[in-house]
Structure formats: C-alpha cells, structure tokens
Write an enzyme that holds these catalytic residues in place. Structure first.
Site, PDB file in Angstrom:
ATOM      1  N   ASN A  55       0.859  -1.185   0.000  1.00  0.00           N
ATOM      2  CA  ASN A  55       0.000   0.000   0.000  1.00  0.00           C
ATOM      3  C   ASN A  55       0.902   1.244   0.000  1.00  0.00           C
ATOM      4  O   ASN A  55       1.650   1.472   0.957  1.00  0.00           O
ATOM      5  CB  ASN A  55      -0.882  -0.062   1.256  1.00  0.00           C
ATOM      6  CG  ASN A  55      -1.877   1.065   1.291  1.00  0.00           C
ATOM      7  OD1 ASN A  55      -1.525   2.185   0.956  1.00  0.00           O
ATOM      8  ND2 ASN A  55      -3.086   0.783   1.708  1.00  0.00           N
TER       9      ASN A  55
ATOM     10  N   HIS B 257       1.064   6.193   1.753  1.00  0.00           N
ATOM     11  CA  HIS B 257       1.778   7.145   2.607  1.00  0.00           C
ATOM     12  C   HIS B 257       2.988   7.789   1.933  1.00  0.00           C
ATOM     13  O   HIS B 257       3.523   8.759   2.463  1.00  0.00           O
ATOM     14  CB  HIS B 257       2.090   6.516   3.961  1.00  0.00           C
ATOM     15  CG  HIS B 257       0.803   6.210   4.679  1.00  0.00           C
ATOM     16  ND1 HIS B 257      -0.112   7.204   4.972  1.00  0.00           N
ATOM     17  CD2 HIS B 257       0.245   5.043   5.070  1.00  0.00           C
ATOM     18  CE1 HIS B 257      -1.170   6.651   5.549  1.00  0.00           C
ATOM     19  NE2 HIS B 257      -0.981   5.341   5.614  1.00  0.00           N
TER      20      HIS B 257
ATOM     21  N   HIS C 145      -5.493   3.651  -1.794  1.00  0.00           N
ATOM     22  CA  HIS C 145      -6.821   4.029  -1.296  1.00  0.00           C
ATOM     23  C   HIS C 145      -7.111   5.465  -1.726  1.00  0.00           C
ATOM     24  O   HIS C 145      -6.467   6.406  -1.254  1.00  0.00           O
ATOM     25  CB  HIS C 145      -6.811   3.915   0.238  1.00  0.00           C
ATOM     26  CG  HIS C 145      -8.139   4.165   0.879  1.00  0.00           C
ATOM     27  ND1 HIS C 145      -8.339   4.031   2.237  1.00  0.00           N
ATOM     28  CD2 HIS C 145      -9.339   4.528   0.369  1.00  0.00           C
ATOM     29  CE1 HIS C 145      -9.594   4.294   2.529  1.00  0.00           C
ATOM     30  NE2 HIS C 145     -10.227   4.615   1.417  1.00  0.00           N
TER      31      HIS C 145
ATOM     32  N   ARG D   6      -9.201   8.198  -1.100  1.00  0.00           N
ATOM     33  CA  ARG D   6     -10.176   8.592  -0.078  1.00  0.00           C
ATOM     34  C   ARG D   6     -11.018   9.748  -0.570  1.00  0.00           C
ATOM     35  O   ARG D   6     -10.589  10.525  -1.440  1.00  0.00           O
ATOM     36  CB  ARG D   6      -9.450   9.008   1.211  1.00  0.00           C
ATOM     37  CG  ARG D   6      -8.765   7.869   1.924  1.00  0.00           C
ATOM     38  CD  ARG D   6      -8.226   8.332   3.263  1.00  0.00           C
ATOM     39  NE  ARG D   6      -9.254   8.326   4.273  1.00  0.00           N
ATOM     40  CZ  ARG D   6      -9.425   7.359   5.177  1.00  0.00           C
ATOM     41  NH1 ARG D   6      -8.608   6.332   5.224  1.00  0.00           N
ATOM     42  NH2 ARG D   6     -10.399   7.429   6.049  1.00  0.00           N
TER      43      ARG D   6
ATOM     44  N   ARG E 216      -6.693  12.764   0.799  1.00  0.00           N
ATOM     45  CA  ARG E 216      -5.599  13.183   1.681  1.00  0.00           C
ATOM     46  C   ARG E 216      -4.248  12.598   1.271  1.00  0.00           C
ATOM     47  O   ARG E 216      -3.223  13.109   1.634  1.00  0.00           O
ATOM     48  CB  ARG E 216      -5.906  12.835   3.140  1.00  0.00           C
ATOM     49  CG  ARG E 216      -5.879  11.356   3.421  1.00  0.00           C
ATOM     50  CD  ARG E 216      -6.052  11.075   4.892  1.00  0.00           C
ATOM     51  NE  ARG E 216      -7.425  11.306   5.328  1.00  0.00           N
ATOM     52  CZ  ARG E 216      -7.940  10.750   6.420  1.00  0.00           C
ATOM     53  NH1 ARG E 216      -7.192   9.986   7.185  1.00  0.00           N
ATOM     54  NH2 ARG E 216      -9.180  10.966   6.764  1.00  0.00           N
TER      55      ARG E 216
ATOM     56  N   GLU F 175      -8.515   0.563  -3.154  1.00  0.00           N
ATOM     57  CA  GLU F 175      -9.372   0.589  -1.964  1.00  0.00           C
ATOM     58  C   GLU F 175     -10.323   1.758  -2.109  1.00  0.00           C
ATOM     59  O   GLU F 175      -9.890   2.873  -2.425  1.00  0.00           O
ATOM     60  CB  GLU F 175      -8.524   0.767  -0.707  1.00  0.00           C
ATOM     61  CG  GLU F 175      -7.669  -0.425  -0.387  1.00  0.00           C
ATOM     62  CD  GLU F 175      -6.851  -0.179   0.871  1.00  0.00           C
ATOM     63  OE1 GLU F 175      -7.031   0.859   1.522  1.00  0.00           O
ATOM     64  OE2 GLU F 175      -6.022  -1.030   1.178  1.00  0.00           O
TER      65      GLU F 175
ATOM     66  N   THR G 127      -8.256   3.404   8.226  1.00  0.00           N
ATOM     67  CA  THR G 127      -9.475   2.598   8.192  1.00  0.00           C
ATOM     68  C   THR G 127      -9.561   1.808   9.491  1.00  0.00           C
ATOM     69  O   THR G 127      -8.851   0.832   9.682  1.00  0.00           O
ATOM     70  CB  THR G 127      -9.455   1.662   6.969  1.00  0.00           C
ATOM     71  OG1 THR G 127      -9.059   2.421   5.835  1.00  0.00           O
ATOM     72  CG2 THR G 127     -10.819   1.060   6.719  1.00  0.00           C
TER      73      THR G 127
ATOM     74  N   GLU H 123     -10.968  -9.321   2.561  1.00  0.00           N
ATOM     75  CA  GLU H 123      -9.704  -8.993   3.239  1.00  0.00           C
ATOM     76  C   GLU H 123     -10.033  -8.889   4.725  1.00  0.00           C
ATOM     77  O   GLU H 123     -10.869  -8.074   5.134  1.00  0.00           O
ATOM     78  CB  GLU H 123      -9.115  -7.689   2.704  1.00  0.00           C
ATOM     79  CG  GLU H 123      -7.779  -7.385   3.387  1.00  0.00           C
ATOM     80  CD  GLU H 123      -6.977  -6.274   2.728  1.00  0.00           C
ATOM     81  OE1 GLU H 123      -7.079  -6.100   1.492  1.00  0.00           O
ATOM     82  OE2 GLU H 123      -6.249  -5.590   3.459  1.00  0.00           O
TER      83      GLU H 123
ATOM     84  N   HIS I 166      -3.671  -4.760   7.577  1.00  0.00           N
ATOM     85  CA  HIS I 166      -3.790  -3.631   8.506  1.00  0.00           C
ATOM     86  C   HIS I 166      -2.908  -3.841   9.738  1.00  0.00           C
ATOM     87  O   HIS I 166      -3.058  -4.821  10.454  1.00  0.00           O
ATOM     88  CB  HIS I 166      -5.230  -3.363   8.977  1.00  0.00           C
ATOM     89  CG  HIS I 166      -5.399  -1.948   9.450  1.00  0.00           C
ATOM     90  ND1 HIS I 166      -5.750  -0.930   8.606  1.00  0.00           N
ATOM     91  CD2 HIS I 166      -5.194  -1.385  10.645  1.00  0.00           C
ATOM     92  CE1 HIS I 166      -5.777   0.207   9.275  1.00  0.00           C
ATOM     93  NE2 HIS I 166      -5.437  -0.045  10.516  1.00  0.00           N
TER      94      HIS I 166
END
Ligand code: PXP
Length: 246
Positions: free
Chosen positions: A14, A17, A50, A52, A56, A77, A108, A158, A197
């Site tokens: 992922n 970030h 993801h 969003r 962000r 996502e 999440t 998931e 996660h």
C-alpha cells in the site's frame, strides 16, 4: 466449494503514505509512482492504493499514472459511494477493495459492516463485478461478515488484522485465532481470503503462516521502514519473513 490452499502468499504494498509525504509540501516529491516501480522491481505482487473521499494521500491522477507505470495489478481501496464506483469503472483496476470510510478517522479503523449494509453494497458489488473488477470486502474476522460476503457474491474478503496487531498479552493468540478461523471459513465457502492492517516485521509471521491466506496488504510500516532502509530493502525483508513463515 472449498478453495485449495494457495501455493504462494502474495504481498500487496500500500503506497498511500508516499503520497501523504508528497502532499505535506504540496509538490510532486516523493512520487508514489516511483514507489510502485520499486515494489515491482523487488518482486512485490501488487500495488494497493486508497483513493479517499478527501484525497488526503492518493489523488485521482495518481491512479492512471500508477497503472501505466507498472504491470503489477492495482488493488483500489474505495468507499462504496457513487463517486468511487464511477472512478473504478473508468479506471478498471484489477481489484477493488470496498472499505468503510469516515472523514475524521486517521486510517481505516474497522471492517465494513457487510452484513448490515447488504442493500447498499449489492449494487456496488454487482456493477464492479460486471465490469470485470475483482471485488474484495474489507471485513472484521467475524462469521456473520463472511456469510454476508457470500450472500453478496464477493470473490474475495480482506480480513482486518488491526485488532490482532494492537492486541497485547494473551489477547494476541485470541485475535490471531479469529483471523485464522475466518480465513479457513472463507476458503471453505469458496471466498479467497486476504488480510491486512497494522502488519509489521514483528507481527507478520503468525498471519503469514495461516495456510488459506492468499495475499497480505501492507502499507504504513513498510513506508515508515523505507525512511530508514529504503523501500527496496523494506519490501525484501517483509517478503523474506512471509516466505519463512510458510
Ligand atoms: N488493507 C486495507 C483494506 C487498508 O485499508 C489498509 C490501510 O489503508 C491496509 C490494508 C494497510 O494497512 P497498514 O497501512 O496498517 O499496513
């Protein structure tokens, strides 16, 4: 239909970030596309991003750039909103993982209530599936959520490993067992189980050892480690730990 145990546990990275850091200064560095290219070069199996509602981290334009830059499958996502369905239908990622989304949350925080939201989710799952997108539901490791995923016809779930990752003492084994039991139940029901996660070098191996799991999606820890050792080394180390656990 009982799914056979997958031969290899895939690692989806992922890269959200990287975009979080980029956006902190409003420019174009560091570029999540470069991260996707590095993940591909060290044998990562997929890119997870993801988009969003508040944009962000990942932004609309990143999706196209990521897809064009690597041949790795993109796992998008997304919240189950009309806006996100339209974006998914336009981009046609390999997979779409439906996640719950709250504007004020830092990440999440929990699983999708697939059981409670059946009527809202059914058309979303159908439209994405009809477009050839592999739908996954990000759910807590609970029997009623697996049953709901089955009713919705989702080919993948998931399992949210946040409770396991945050557990301490005796609770760690309890939370791990929930993930393992629900991975087994999903596979027995013909649903491919993934997990993710809060996974780190320290806690990944017991999860990676669950034989039915086909894929782990890992983000924050890998990008954090990449600050110290580089993304290439961080992904390699995670891959080694996952392989050693199988
Ligand atoms: N899988 C899903 C569905 C997620 O929403 C997230 C977090 O965005 C992850 C995996 C990765 O979690 P982490 O960043 O804690 O590794």
């Amino acid at each position: 239909m009982n799914l056979p145990a997958p031969a290899r546990l895939r690692l989806g990275v992922n890269i959200d970030h990287v975009a979080t850091i980029r956006n902190a200064r409003g420019g174009d560095h560091p570029d999540p596309v470069r991260a996707a290219e590095i993940v591909a070069s060290v044998g990562g199996d997929g890119i997870t991003a993801h988009l969003r509602e508040d944009r962000r981290h990942i932004r609309d334009a990143d999706l196209k750039r990521i897809s064009e830059a690597t041949a790795l499958p993109l796992n998008l996502e997304m919240a189950a909103t009309e806006e996100m369905v339209q974006i998914a239908l336009a981009h046609r990622p390999h997979a779409a993982c439906i996640v719950p989304e709250k504007r004020e949350e830092r990440t999440t925080e929990g699983g999708l209530d697939a059981a409670g939201l059946h009527n809202q989710l059914q058309p979303v799952v159908s439209r994405l599936t009809d477009a050839g997108i592999r739908v996954s539901l990000f759910i807590a490791p609970e029997e009623r959520q697996i049953e709901a995923a089955l009713r919705l016809g989702a080919p993948v779930v998931e399992l949210h490993t946040g409770e396991y990752a945050h557990a301490t003492g005796e609770q760690v084994a309890v939370e791990l067992k929930r993930v393992a039991d629900m991975a087994a139940l999903a596979a027995k029901s013909g649903i491919e189980p993934h997990a993710g996660h809060g996974l780190t070098y320290e806690n990944v191996q017991p999860v990676a050892a669950i034989p039915q799991l086909a894929e782990l999606n890992i983000g924050h820890y890998l990008i954090g480690e990449a600050v110290f050792v580089g993304l290439e080394a961080a992904v390699r180390r995670m891959r080694e730990l996952m392989d050693a656990a199988r």
